[in-house]
Enzyme design. Sequence first.
Site, PDB file in Angstrom:
ATOM      1  N   HIS A 158       0.827  -1.209   0.000  1.00  0.00           N
ATOM      2  CA  HIS A 158       0.000   0.000   0.000  1.00  0.00           C
ATOM      3  C   HIS A 158       0.860   1.256   0.000  1.00  0.00           C
ATOM      4  CE1 HIS A 158      -4.434  -0.758   0.971  1.00  0.00           C
ATOM      5  NE2 HIS A 158      -3.934  -1.944   0.649  1.00  0.00           N
ATOM      6  N   GLU A 187      -6.445  -0.141  -6.305  1.00  0.00           N
ATOM      7  CA  GLU A 187      -7.429   0.794  -5.774  1.00  0.00           C
ATOM      8  C   GLU A 187      -6.928   2.222  -5.977  1.00  0.00           C
ATOM      9  OE1 GLU A 187      -6.690  -2.774  -3.226  1.00  0.00           O
ATOM     10  OE2 GLU A 187      -5.584  -0.869  -3.329  1.00  0.00           O
TER      11      GLU A 187
END
Length: 319
Positions: free
Chosen positions: A38, A106
């Site tokens: 991330h 994402e």
Amino acid sequence: MPEYGYFLSCEEFGPADLVEQARMAEQAGFSSLWISDHYHPWNDAQGQSPFVWSVIGALSEAVSLPIETAVTCPTVRIHPAVVAQAAATSAVMTNGRFRLGVGSGEALNEHVLGHVWPPAHIRLEMLEEAIQVMRRLFTGEEVNHHGTHYTVENARLYTIPDEPVPIDISGFGPAATALASRVGDGFITMTPDESMVEQFRKGGGAGKPVIGGTKVCYGVDRDDCVRTVRELWFNQFLPGEMAQILPSPRHFEQLGPLVTDEMVSEKAVCGDDVDQHVSALSAFADAGFDRVYVNQIGPDQRGFFDFYRTKVLPQLQQG
């Protein structure tokens, strides 16, 4: 019978904590490691987001367990030629015990350079082309590629493992599962859905690993565990495509009030009921998974590893 691994959360812990958790996981009897990739955490309460490739370097020295990213998006934030170099080096450092888990990503992580976040079908096109580029680079040959989404010129990886890095593809719906079955070396998903496993295997994934993961919160006070899950991981209870399209942690935080303690209590594994933990992981075995990763939410990591070492893993390993 599946193998059981530990899922390291880069959203919730810094590098030193992740390395220590990996050591505890190995000592507790887990057979491998997943690690999230991330740029941002899902919300500020989680509070971390170290660069995964640096952490993998430290893990390669700290433990002997196989490692896989769960998952890397090699399409927008980082060019696939660079991801290929990172993955190849990781495989060398782990003596071939590295797998590259990839997905379509994402906006939370991938929009940070200001690029337009494409719709789902374009993201899957980009992912497929990225995989083609990376596989060519893993051969160690010079690569020139002029595709729809990516250009690579005179690129060659000099540090590569003896065997190409396996690429497992994450999927949560029919289109991504079809891509995984067609071009993946394995399939990653987060729900014990037997129909998706069947689609993957019938579509071309027969004989390839199906890999899943879940999050739990061990603790002696179940109500406290429920509150911990809601505070740190309410995002996993949000419906629809929000996880793919919301661009920042604050946007997820705005939706936090939609998730209640009652929702968490009903859907999440919380507390120290051995049967509940065993049942949650056994559901993946029943659905035909080959490997299952579990992540402990919250600070009681040592308690979790003691609990799984003495009570949960022995039951799971008995079949």
